[in-house]
Scaffold this motif. Structure first.
Motif, PDB file in Angstrom:
ATOM      1  N   VAL A 104      -7.423  -0.212   5.052  1.00  0.00           N
ATOM      2  CA  VAL A 104      -7.548  -1.667   5.027  1.00  0.00           C
ATOM      3  C   VAL A 104      -7.378  -2.177   6.457  1.00  0.00           C
ATOM      4  O   VAL A 104      -6.364  -1.876   7.115  1.00  0.00           O
ATOM      5  CB  VAL A 104      -6.482  -2.297   4.105  1.00  0.00           C
ATOM      6  CG1 VAL A 104      -6.649  -3.799   4.053  1.00  0.00           C
ATOM      7  CG2 VAL A 104      -6.579  -1.699   2.699  1.00  0.00           C
TER       8      VAL A 104
ATOM      9  N   HIS B  85      -6.830   1.239  -7.838  1.00  0.00           N
ATOM     10  CA  HIS B  85      -8.061   1.354  -7.050  1.00  0.00           C
ATOM     11  C   HIS B  85      -8.854   0.062  -7.072  1.00  0.00           C
ATOM     12  O   HIS B  85      -9.403  -0.369  -6.061  1.00  0.00           O
ATOM     13  CB  HIS B  85      -8.905   2.510  -7.586  1.00  0.00           C
ATOM     14  CG  HIS B  85      -9.372   2.311  -9.000  1.00  0.00           C
ATOM     15  ND1 HIS B  85      -8.502   2.210 -10.068  1.00  0.00           N
ATOM     16  CD2 HIS B  85     -10.626   2.168  -9.514  1.00  0.00           C
ATOM     17  CE1 HIS B  85      -9.197   2.044 -11.182  1.00  0.00           C
ATOM     18  NE2 HIS B  85     -10.479   2.007 -10.883  1.00  0.00           N
TER      19      HIS B  85
ATOM     20  N   VAL C 252      -7.096  -2.632  -4.832  1.00  0.00           N
ATOM     21  CA  VAL C 252      -7.370  -2.446  -3.401  1.00  0.00           C
ATOM     22  C   VAL C 252      -8.789  -2.901  -3.079  1.00  0.00           C
ATOM     23  O   VAL C 252      -9.019  -3.541  -2.050  1.00  0.00           O
ATOM     24  CB  VAL C 252      -7.157  -0.969  -3.004  1.00  0.00           C
ATOM     25  CG1 VAL C 252      -7.557  -0.745  -1.550  1.00  0.00           C
ATOM     26  CG2 VAL C 252      -5.701  -0.569  -3.209  1.00  0.00           C
ATOM     27  N   GLY C 253      -9.723  -2.593  -3.957  1.00  0.00           N
ATOM     28  CA  GLY C 253     -11.105  -3.007  -3.716  1.00  0.00           C
ATOM     29  C   GLY C 253     -11.293  -4.517  -3.705  1.00  0.00           C
ATOM     30  O   GLY C 253     -12.214  -5.033  -3.067  1.00  0.00           O
TER      31      GLY C 253
ATOM     32  N   LEU D 183       0.830  -1.210   0.000  1.00  0.00           N
ATOM     33  CA  LEU D 183       0.000   0.000   0.000  1.00  0.00           C
ATOM     34  C   LEU D 183       0.861   1.255   0.000  1.00  0.00           C
ATOM     35  O   LEU D 183       0.536   2.248  -0.669  1.00  0.00           O
ATOM     36  CB  LEU D 183      -0.924  -0.010   1.220  1.00  0.00           C
ATOM     37  CG  LEU D 183      -1.996  -1.104   1.228  1.00  0.00           C
ATOM     38  CD1 LEU D 183      -2.809  -1.040   2.508  1.00  0.00           C
ATOM     39  CD2 LEU D 183      -2.917  -0.980   0.014  1.00  0.00           C
TER      40      LEU D 183
ATOM     41  N   LEU E 219      -3.732   5.663   0.977  1.00  0.00           N
ATOM     42  CA  LEU E 219      -3.879   4.216   1.156  1.00  0.00           C
ATOM     43  C   LEU E 219      -3.190   3.839   2.463  1.00  0.00           C
ATOM     44  O   LEU E 219      -1.983   4.003   2.594  1.00  0.00           O
ATOM     45  CB  LEU E 219      -3.237   3.452  -0.010  1.00  0.00           C
ATOM     46  CG  LEU E 219      -3.914   3.569  -1.377  1.00  0.00           C
ATOM     47  CD1 LEU E 219      -3.076   2.876  -2.433  1.00  0.00           C
ATOM     48  CD2 LEU E 219      -5.305   2.959  -1.331  1.00  0.00           C
TER      49      LEU E 219
ATOM     50  N   GLN F 137     -10.915  -6.111   5.286  1.00  0.00           N
ATOM     51  CA  GLN F 137     -12.013  -5.312   4.756  1.00  0.00           C
ATOM     52  C   GLN F 137     -11.475  -3.943   4.388  1.00  0.00           C
ATOM     53  O   GLN F 137     -10.502  -3.462   4.992  1.00  0.00           O
ATOM     54  CB  GLN F 137     -13.140  -5.169   5.789  1.00  0.00           C
ATOM     55  CG  GLN F 137     -12.689  -4.594   7.119  1.00  0.00           C
ATOM     56  CD  GLN F 137     -13.827  -4.452   8.097  1.00  0.00           C
ATOM     57  OE1 GLN F 137     -14.956  -4.207   7.695  1.00  0.00           O
ATOM     58  NE2 GLN F 137     -13.543  -4.612   9.386  1.00  0.00           N
ATOM     59  N   VAL F 138     -12.063  -3.332   3.379  1.00  0.00           N
ATOM     60  CA  VAL F 138     -11.618  -2.029   2.889  1.00  0.00           C
ATOM     61  C   VAL F 138     -12.702  -1.006   3.178  1.00  0.00           C
ATOM     62  O   VAL F 138     -13.855  -1.189   2.764  1.00  0.00           O
ATOM     63  CB  VAL F 138     -11.309  -2.076   1.379  1.00  0.00           C
ATOM     64  CG1 VAL F 138     -10.836  -0.712   0.891  1.00  0.00           C
ATOM     65  CG2 VAL F 138     -10.254  -3.137   1.082  1.00  0.00           C
ATOM     66  N   ARG F 139     -12.309   0.065   3.875  1.00  0.00           N
ATOM     67  CA  ARG F 139     -13.289   1.099   4.243  1.00  0.00           C
ATOM     68  C   ARG F 139     -12.871   2.432   3.637  1.00  0.00           C
ATOM     69  O   ARG F 139     -11.690   2.789   3.641  1.00  0.00           O
ATOM     70  CB  ARG F 139     -13.383   1.242   5.764  1.00  0.00           C
ATOM     71  CG  ARG F 139     -13.892  -0.006   6.463  1.00  0.00           C
ATOM     72  CD  ARG F 139     -14.385   0.342   7.865  1.00  0.00           C
ATOM     73  NE  ARG F 139     -13.315   0.852   8.710  1.00  0.00           N
ATOM     74  CZ  ARG F 139     -12.637   0.103   9.557  1.00  0.00           C
ATOM     75  NH1 ARG F 139     -12.898  -1.197   9.667  1.00  0.00           N
ATOM     76  NH2 ARG F 139     -11.688   0.640  10.311  1.00  0.00           N
ATOM     77  N   ARG F 140     -13.841   3.144   3.130  1.00  0.00           N
ATOM     78  CA  ARG F 140     -13.589   4.479   2.569  1.00  0.00           C
ATOM     79  C   ARG F 140     -13.611   5.497   3.701  1.00  0.00           C
ATOM     80  O   ARG F 140     -14.546   5.518   4.510  1.00  0.00           O
ATOM     81  CB  ARG F 140     -14.657   4.815   1.515  1.00  0.00           C
ATOM     82  CG  ARG F 140     -14.298   5.976   0.597  1.00  0.00           C
ATOM     83  CD  ARG F 140     -13.173   5.600  -0.309  1.00  0.00           C
ATOM     84  NE  ARG F 140     -12.841   6.644  -1.258  1.00  0.00           N
ATOM     85  CZ  ARG F 140     -13.285   6.666  -2.511  1.00  0.00           C
ATOM     86  NH1 ARG F 140     -14.089   5.703  -2.928  1.00  0.00           N
ATOM     87  NH2 ARG F 140     -12.934   7.625  -3.318  1.00  0.00           N
TER      88      ARG F 140
ATOM     89  N   ALA G 281      -3.211   1.066   6.129  1.00  0.00           N
ATOM     90  CA  ALA G 281      -3.618  -0.215   6.709  1.00  0.00           C
ATOM     91  C   ALA G 281      -3.399  -0.167   8.209  1.00  0.00           C
ATOM     92  O   ALA G 281      -2.460   0.501   8.689  1.00  0.00           O
ATOM     93  CB  ALA G 281      -2.824  -1.369   6.096  1.00  0.00           C
TER      94      ALA G 281
ATOM     95  N   TRP H 278      -8.545   5.347   1.592  1.00  0.00           N
ATOM     96  CA  TRP H 278      -9.004   3.984   1.897  1.00  0.00           C
ATOM     97  C   TRP H 278      -8.194   3.429   3.051  1.00  0.00           C
ATOM     98  O   TRP H 278      -6.973   3.598   3.105  1.00  0.00           O
ATOM     99  CB  TRP H 278      -8.856   3.081   0.674  1.00  0.00           C
ATOM    100  CG  TRP H 278      -9.877   3.386  -0.403  1.00  0.00           C
ATOM    101  CD1 TRP H 278     -10.817   4.375  -0.397  1.00  0.00           C
ATOM    102  CD2 TRP H 278     -10.037   2.681  -1.620  1.00  0.00           C
ATOM    103  NE1 TRP H 278     -11.546   4.342  -1.556  1.00  0.00           N
ATOM    104  CE2 TRP H 278     -11.098   3.317  -2.325  1.00  0.00           C
ATOM    105  CE3 TRP H 278      -9.400   1.597  -2.221  1.00  0.00           C
ATOM    106  CZ2 TRP H 278     -11.532   2.881  -3.565  1.00  0.00           C
ATOM    107  CZ3 TRP H 278      -9.834   1.178  -3.459  1.00  0.00           C
ATOM    108  CH2 TRP H 278     -10.889   1.797  -4.122  1.00  0.00           C
TER     109      TRP H 278
END
Length: 446
Positions: A442, A418, A421-422, A386, A397, A431-434, A399, A440
């Motif tokens: 992770v 993008h 990462v999704g 990332l 990006l 899980q990926v959160r905006r 984590a 983003w």
């Protein structure tokens, strides 16, 4: 035409499918596959930046129902326009260089021309050899007389010898120098050079002779050669942008995104200090002037080759360094490892972090794969991946510490970072959160 967020997202979603076609279109326009890859990459970045700068589909322009019928065709036209813009910039730059060259030719200059410079270097080399062969006392007397302007009686008293001895030493030194220069000029002095060049050469030899003889003078001259910078430059690249620079000896340097380097040329070596990021070098061979890259306590030395160097942020605040060779051979030395050298050939790589050194092997074309719009990860942590991708992404990006320790391997196309990462939850327990700022995060799956 102002593109809406929904229209731009539709283009981005079709970018991966259109990538190969876009590369072919751009290559036809530019004539260079490498430059074509840069243009396609810039096209994706421009679209991603456009989406990031818009709050949503409320922005003016097309609506979601007006998505492009053929995203590939639209993107191809966009890439062609960017190629034309790049060509116009090159033409303007070339015109500027031509005008500057004409101005330099017409303007008076007191700098030596190419023939003078070559002649001076050759004469200095002859002078160094002649003085190095003198007895130490003769060399010391010569330097004291020529450099410091000391009178012969003072030199005799300081050296503890007679005045006649000093005179003989100076005669010997001058005779050796004249003989060496006569042989260098082919045994004939008359009409060898223009009067102006003879005066310049005489002044240069007098200055060099001042610093070459005797203990202190000799060391001063060597220090001058080692520390005097003949040419230097400092460059940085922005996030998401690659920057190519040509060096004066025919070598070239390609800076990765979010990278910076300083280049200095000395009489006997060429030195690049890579402060952050990554760079790929195409080095013109010169056995008498090695090319040295310094990065994070690591020194890479070459004569002529193509290779990449990258500074990788490591644990404990100490940066790691990776070296990958495409062709030729390089020698890698690390201060932390006590200067133990590692020899690398084509397709070989080395990762150094502290005293640890891990050899890697890959196809030569994978050296600095970011040049081709890809990143290759082999047993890397998610945090490292990332962080590497963040040089190109128009959004942050990150984590969590737990997720950052997860290992992964594979290839990532920078233009669809993008999407990669999704899709991480499909390959890793995350899980990926905006985030509210558009970035983003992770985190471990719950």
């Amino acid at each position: 035409m102002e593109l809406s967020a929904s229209f731009t997202r539709a283009l981005l979603s079709g970018f991966d499918r259109a990538y190969a076609d876009l590369l072919r279109v751009a290559a036809r326009s530019t004539g260079s596959r490498e430059e074509a890859g840069d243009l396609v990459h810039d096209t994706w970045l421009r679209l991603a930046e456009h989406v990031r700068g818009m709050p949503g589909d409320k922005a003016g322009g097309a609506t979601a129902e007006e998505a492009p019928r053929d995203a590939t065709a639209y993107l191809a036209v966009m890439a062609q326009h960017m190629a034309l813009d790049a060509q116009r910039r090159r033409q303007r730059h070339l015109r500027y260089l031509d005008e500057a060259a004409v101005h330099a030719q017409l303007a008076p200059s007191h700098a030596p021309d190419v023939a003078d410079s070559v002649m001076y270097r050759q004469a200095l080399a002859v002078l160094e050899d002649a003085l190095a062969g003198l007895p130490e006392r003769s060399r010391a007397a010569f330097v004291a007389h020529r450099m410091h302007g000391e009178r012969q009686p003072v030199i005799a008293e300081r050296l503890g010898v007679s005045l006649n001895t000093v005179e003989r030493d100076l005669i010997q030194a001058h005779a050796c120098i004249e003989d060496a220069l006569r042989r260098w000029r082919g045994g004939s002095d008359a009409g060898a050079w223009r009067a102006g060049r003879r005066r310049s050469l005489g002044a240069l030899l007098g200055l060099a002779g001042m610093g070459l003889g005797g203990g202190v003078g000799w060391r001063q001259w060597q220090l001058y050669r080692d520390t005097h910078v003949q040419w230097q430059a400092r460059w940085s690249s922005a996030r998401g942008q690659l920057a190519r620079h040509d060096l004066p000896d025919g070598s070239s340097l390609l800076l990765d995104a979010a990278s910076s380097a300083e280049v200095r040329y000395f009489a006997a070596r060429r030195v690049v200090a890579l402060a952050r990021g990554a760079a790929f070098f195409d080095v013109a061979r010169n056995p008498g002037r090695p090319f040295i890259v310094q990065a994070g306590g690591v020194r890479v030395t070459v004569l002529g080759t193509r290779f990449g160097v990258e500074v990788v942020p490591g644990s404990g605040g100490r940066d790691g360094v990776t070296v990958q060779v495409e062709s030729g051979r390089v020698r890698v030395e690390s201060d932390a490892a006590g200067g133990t050298p590692h020899e690398l050939g084509a397709g070989e790589g080395l990762r150094l972090e502290g005293a640890a050194a891990v050899r890697t092997r890959a196809a030569p074309g994978d050296a600095a794969s970011w040049r081709h719009g890809e990143l290759v990860f082999a047993e890397s942590t998610l945090g490292e991946a990332l962080q590497r991708l963040s040089r190109y992404a128009p959004f942050a990006l990150e984590a969590t510490p737990e997720a950052a320790r997860l290992l992964l391997s594979g290839r990532v196309r920078i233009a669809r970072a993008h999407a990669w990462v999704g899709e991480l939850p499909r390959a890793l327990p995350v899980q990926v959160r905006r985030q509210a700022d558009g970035g983003w995060l992770v985190a471990p799956a719950r």
